[in-house]
Scaffold this motif. Structure first.
Motif, PDB file in Angstrom:
ATOM      1  N   ALA A 164     -19.176  -3.739   5.948  1.00 42.42           N
ATOM      2  CA  ALA A 164     -19.000  -5.172   5.731  1.00 42.42           C
ATOM      3  C   ALA A 164     -19.610  -5.593   4.395  1.00 42.42           C
ATOM      4  CB  ALA A 164     -19.633  -5.957   6.881  1.00 42.42           C
ATOM      5  N   ALA A 165     -20.739  -5.003   4.052  1.00 43.66           N
ATOM      6  CA  ALA A 165     -21.398  -5.322   2.781  1.00 43.66           C
ATOM      7  C   ALA A 165     -20.576  -4.810   1.595  1.00 43.66           C
ATOM      8  CB  ALA A 165     -22.800  -4.726   2.747  1.00 43.66           C
ATOM      9  N   GLN A 166     -19.921  -3.694   1.769  1.00 43.09           N
ATOM     10  CA  GLN A 166     -19.137  -3.110   0.675  1.00 43.09           C
ATOM     11  C   GLN A 166     -17.838  -3.866   0.441  1.00 43.09           C
ATOM     12  OE1 GLN A 166     -18.603   1.079   1.337  1.00 43.09           O
ATOM     13  NE2 GLN A 166     -20.768   1.386   1.690  1.00 43.09           N
ATOM     14  N   GLY A 167     -17.272  -4.414   1.509  1.00 44.88           N
ATOM     15  CA  GLY A 167     -16.082  -5.244   1.399  1.00 44.88           C
ATOM     16  C   GLY A 167     -14.974  -4.631   0.565  1.00 44.88           C
ATOM     17  N   ASP A 168     -14.506  -5.403  -0.392  1.00 45.83           N
ATOM     18  CA  ASP A 168     -13.365  -4.992  -1.201  1.00 45.83           C
ATOM     19  C   ASP A 168     -13.649  -3.775  -2.073  1.00 45.83           C
ATOM     20  OD1 ASP A 168     -11.813  -6.957  -0.086  1.00 45.83           O
ATOM     21  OD2 ASP A 168     -12.018  -8.350  -1.771  1.00 45.83           O
ATOM     22  N   ALA A 169     -14.910  -3.494  -2.385  1.00 49.31           N
ATOM     23  CA  ALA A 169     -15.226  -2.319  -3.204  1.00 49.31           C
ATOM     24  C   ALA A 169     -14.790  -1.042  -2.492  1.00 49.31           C
ATOM     25  CB  ALA A 169     -16.726  -2.263  -3.509  1.00 49.31           C
ATOM     26  N   LEU A 170     -15.013  -0.963  -1.186  1.00 45.07           N
ATOM     27  CA  LEU A 170     -14.585   0.207  -0.426  1.00 45.07           C
ATOM     28  C   LEU A 170     -13.066   0.311  -0.420  1.00 45.07           C
ATOM     29  CD1 LEU A 170     -15.202   2.641   1.369  1.00 45.07           C
ATOM     30  CD2 LEU A 170     -15.156   1.091   3.327  1.00 45.07           C
ATOM     31  N   ILE A 171     -12.394  -0.805  -0.251  1.00 47.27           N
ATOM     32  CA  ILE A 171     -10.929  -0.797  -0.254  1.00 47.27           C
ATOM     33  C   ILE A 171     -10.409  -0.325  -1.607  1.00 47.27           C
ATOM     34  CG2 ILE A 171      -8.864  -2.260  -0.142  1.00 47.27           C
ATOM     35  CD1 ILE A 171     -10.470  -3.944   1.952  1.00 47.27           C
ATOM     36  N   ARG A 172     -10.948  -0.850  -2.693  1.00 48.96           N
ATOM     37  CA  ARG A 172     -10.493  -0.435  -4.025  1.00 48.96           C
ATOM     38  C   ARG A 172     -10.746   1.052  -4.264  1.00 48.96           C
ATOM     39  NH1 ARG A 172     -12.553  -5.521  -5.243  1.00 48.96           N
ATOM     40  NH2 ARG A 172     -14.548  -4.668  -5.895  1.00 48.96           N
ATOM     41  N   ALA A 173     -11.854   1.559  -3.767  1.00 47.23           N
ATOM     42  CA  ALA A 173     -12.188   2.977  -3.969  1.00 47.23           C
ATOM     43  C   ALA A 173     -11.339   3.899  -3.103  1.00 47.23           C
ATOM     44  CB  ALA A 173     -13.667   3.214  -3.665  1.00 47.23           C
ATOM     45  N   SER A 174     -10.825   3.402  -1.995  1.00 48.51           N
ATOM     46  CA  SER A 174     -10.141   4.253  -1.025  1.00 48.51           C
ATOM     47  C   SER A 174      -8.618   4.193  -1.096  1.00 48.51           C
ATOM     48  CB  SER A 174     -10.569   3.856   0.396  1.00 48.51           C
ATOM     49  OG  SER A 174     -11.949   4.015   0.560  1.00 48.51           O
ATOM     50  N   ASP A 176      -4.599   3.911  -2.277  1.00 42.63           N
ATOM     51  CA  ASP A 176      -3.694   4.611  -3.176  1.00 42.63           C
ATOM     52  C   ASP A 176      -3.531   3.802  -4.458  1.00 42.63           C
ATOM     53  OD1 ASP A 176      -0.544   4.934  -3.995  1.00 42.63           O
ATOM     54  OD2 ASP A 176      -1.388   6.800  -3.209  1.00 42.63           O
ATOM     55  N   VAL A 177      -3.273   4.484  -5.561  1.00 46.02           N
ATOM     56  CA  VAL A 177      -3.125   3.801  -6.852  1.00 46.02           C
ATOM     57  C   VAL A 177      -1.948   2.829  -6.871  1.00 46.02           C
ATOM     58  CG1 VAL A 177      -4.238   5.638  -8.170  1.00 46.02           C
ATOM     59  CG2 VAL A 177      -1.764   5.690  -7.826  1.00 46.02           C
ATOM     60  N   ASN A 178      -0.981   3.009  -5.989  1.00 44.18           N
ATOM     61  CA  ASN A 178       0.174   2.118  -5.937  1.00 44.18           C
ATOM     62  C   ASN A 178      -0.055   0.897  -5.066  1.00 44.18           C
ATOM     63  OD1 ASN A 178       1.800   3.792  -7.583  1.00 44.18           O
ATOM     64  ND2 ASN A 178       2.093   5.145  -5.833  1.00 44.18           N
ATOM     65  N   ASN A 179      -1.210   0.774  -4.469  1.00 39.98           N
ATOM     66  CA  ASN A 179      -1.504  -0.332  -3.571  1.00 39.98           C
ATOM     67  C   ASN A 179      -2.375  -1.360  -4.291  1.00 39.98           C
ATOM     68  OD1 ASN A 179      -2.480  -2.100  -1.650  1.00 39.98           O
ATOM     69  ND2 ASN A 179      -3.104  -0.528  -0.206  1.00 39.98           N
ATOM     70  N   ARG A 180      -1.808  -2.495  -4.571  1.00 39.57           N
ATOM     71  CA  ARG A 180      -2.552  -3.597  -5.187  1.00 39.57           C
ATOM     72  C   ARG A 180      -2.360  -4.884  -4.389  1.00 39.57           C
ATOM     73  NH1 ARG A 180      -5.196  -0.158  -6.644  1.00 39.57           N
ATOM     74  NH2 ARG A 180      -5.211   0.813  -8.657  1.00 39.57           N
ATOM     75  N   VAL A 181      -2.010  -4.752  -3.130  1.00 42.13           N
ATOM     76  CA  VAL A 181      -1.763  -5.892  -2.262  1.00 42.13           C
ATOM     77  C   VAL A 181      -3.086  -6.524  -1.854  1.00 42.13           C
ATOM     78  CG1 VAL A 181      -0.740  -6.595  -0.045  1.00 42.13           C
ATOM     79  CG2 VAL A 181       0.360  -4.826  -1.429  1.00 42.13           C
ATOM     80  N   ARG A 182      -3.096  -7.860  -1.740  1.00 40.29           N
ATOM     81  CA  ARG A 182      -4.304  -8.614  -1.349  1.00 40.29           C
ATOM     82  C   ARG A 182      -3.954  -9.574  -0.220  1.00 40.29           C
ATOM     83  NH1 ARG A 182      -8.358  -8.906  -5.394  1.00 40.29           N
ATOM     84  NH2 ARG A 182      -9.158 -10.676  -4.231  1.00 40.29           N
ATOM     85  N   VAL A 183      -4.925  -9.886   0.596  1.00 36.89           N
ATOM     86  CA  VAL A 183      -4.783 -10.930   1.604  1.00 36.89           C
ATOM     87  C   VAL A 183      -5.087 -12.244   0.903  1.00 36.89           C
ATOM     88  CG1 VAL A 183      -5.674 -11.891   3.761  1.00 36.89           C
ATOM     89  CG2 VAL A 183      -5.459  -9.399   3.485  1.00 36.89           C
ATOM     90  N   LYS A 184      -4.136 -13.152   0.912  1.00 40.59           N
ATOM     91  CA  LYS A 184      -4.341 -14.443   0.251  1.00 40.59           C
ATOM     92  C   LYS A 184      -4.963 -15.450   1.198  1.00 40.59           C
ATOM     93  CE  LYS A 184      -0.694 -13.737  -3.076  1.00 40.59           C
ATOM     94  NZ  LYS A 184       0.584 -14.197  -3.573  1.00 40.59           N
ATOM     95  N   LYS A 185      -4.567 -15.397   2.463  1.00 39.66           N
ATOM     96  CA  LYS A 185      -5.082 -16.356   3.422  1.00 39.66           C
ATOM     97  C   LYS A 185      -5.015 -15.727   4.806  1.00 39.66           C
ATOM     98  CE  LYS A 185      -4.165 -20.908   5.317  1.00 39.66           C
ATOM     99  NZ  LYS A 185      -3.248 -22.046   5.322  1.00 39.66           N
ATOM    100  N   HIS A 186      -6.125 -15.789   5.531  1.00 40.88           N
ATOM    101  CA  HIS A 186      -6.143 -15.305   6.913  1.00 40.88           C
ATOM    102  C   HIS A 186      -5.634 -16.389   7.840  1.00 40.88           C
ATOM    103  CE1 HIS A 186      -8.191 -11.454   6.518  1.00 40.88           C
ATOM    104  NE2 HIS A 186      -8.852 -12.003   5.518  1.00 40.88           N
ATOM    105  N   ARG A 187      -4.805 -16.022   8.751  1.00 38.62           N
ATOM    106  CA  ARG A 187      -4.340 -16.951   9.789  1.00 38.62           C
ATOM    107  C   ARG A 187      -5.192 -16.721  11.028  1.00 38.62           C
ATOM    108  NH1 ARG A 187       1.953 -17.819   9.270  1.00 38.62           N
ATOM    109  NH2 ARG A 187       2.106 -17.530   7.048  1.00 38.62           N
ATOM    110  N   ARG A 188      -5.323 -17.712  11.811  1.00 30.11           N
ATOM    111  CA  ARG A 188      -6.073 -17.566  13.052  1.00 30.11           C
ATOM    112  C   ARG A 188      -5.305 -16.654  13.989  1.00 30.11           C
ATOM    113  NH1 ARG A 188      -9.304 -22.614  15.095  1.00 30.11           N
ATOM    114  NH2 ARG A 188     -10.763 -22.644  13.367  1.00 30.11           N
ATOM    115  N   VAL A 189      -6.061 -15.824  14.690  1.00 33.12           N
ATOM    116  CA  VAL A 189      -5.452 -14.910  15.648  1.00 33.12           C
ATOM    117  C   VAL A 189      -5.741 -15.381  17.041  1.00 33.12           C
ATOM    118  CG1 VAL A 189      -5.377 -12.527  16.446  1.00 33.12           C
ATOM    119  CG2 VAL A 189      -5.777 -13.026  14.036  1.00 33.12           C
TER     120      VAL A 189
END
Length: 189
Positions: A164-174, A176-189
Motif C-alpha cells: 500500500a505504501a509503494q502504490g503506483d511505484a510497484l505498478i510502474r516497476a512490475s 509490461d512496457v506496453n501498459n500505460r493505462v491509469r485509473v482516472k476515477k474509482h466507482r463505488r462497488v
C-alpha cells in the motif's frame, strides 16, 4: 532511488522461501514456476528427477527469473535445505489443511508433486505441514505455485503494509512496457 529499487527494498528482509518440484515433465510449467518465483520473490527453485533436464530450455520464463533465482537439480529435498526451514507439501491428499486456514511458516520449502502424479507417502510423512488448494478438480503445477506464493504474500502483512505504501511505484516497476493505462476515477462497488 528508482521505482524498481524502492519496490525491491521492502523484500530485503523477507523470509527465505523455496519451491520444490518433484520430477516435473513440462518445460512450460517449470518456466512459469520460475516466473512466479520471480514475481513473489522466492529464493530458489529445486527439482528432482530427470524429465525436466531431458526436456531442455525454459519456454515461459519471460521475465528471465532464472538469471537471478537458482534452478537446481537435487536428489533429496530434505538433505538440501537448512534445518530451520519448514517443509510444506502442497497436494490434494486426504487430511491436508485447506489453504485458507493455513498459516505460512517464516521459512519454508513448498513441495509440489509431478504434473501427472502425487507426492510419495514417505515425503508427506516427513513434512511439517500438508496443504491443499480447495478447488473442483486439480490445478496445473504452475497455477498451484502461483496460488501458494500469492497466499503467502497476502497473509504476510506485506500486502497491506508495504504494498500500500509503494502504490503506483510497484505498478510502474512490475507492468509490461506496453501498459500505460491509469485509473482516472474509482466507482463505488
Amino acid at each position: 532511488m528508482n521505482d524498481i529499487s524502492r519496490c525491491n527494498q521492502s523484500f530485503l528482509n523477507a523470509p527465505r522461501v523455496a519451491i520444490g518440484l518433484t520430477n516435473p515433465k513440462s518445460p512450460s510449467n517449470v518456466g512459469a514456476v520460475m516466473r512466479a518465483a520471480g514475481c513473489y520473490r522466492a529464493d530458489a527453485v529445486y527439482y528432482t528427477g530427470n524429465r525436466y533436464a531431458n526436456a531442455a530450455k525454459f519456454h515461459t520464463d519471460t521475465q528471465r527469473a532464472s538469471e537471478s533465482i537458482p534452478l537446481e537439480h537435487i536428489d533429496d529435498f530434505f538433505a538440501a535445505i537448512p534445518s530451520n526451514m519448514a517443509v510444506v507439501c502442497v497436494d490434494l491428499v486426504e487430511g491436508a489443511i485447506p489453504l485458507p486456514a493455513f498459516q505460512h511458516p517464516a521459512q519454508a520449502l513448498y513441495l509440489f508433486g509431478p504434473e501427472d502424479g502425487t507426492l510419495k507417502q514417505a515425503v508427506i510423512d516427513r513434512a511439517d505441514a500438508v496443504v491443499y488448494v480447495p478447488t473442483v478438480g486439480s490445478m496445473n503445477l504452475a497455477a498451484s505455485v502461483n496460488v501458494i506464493l500469492y497466499d503467502r504474500l497476502a497473509k504476510s502483512g506485506l500486502a497491506t503494509l508495504d504494498l500500500a505504501a509503494q502504490g503506483d511505484a510497484l505498478i510502474r516497476a512490475s507492468r509490461d512496457v506496453n501498459n500505460r493505462v491509469r485509473v482516472k476515477k474509482h466507482r463505488r462497488v
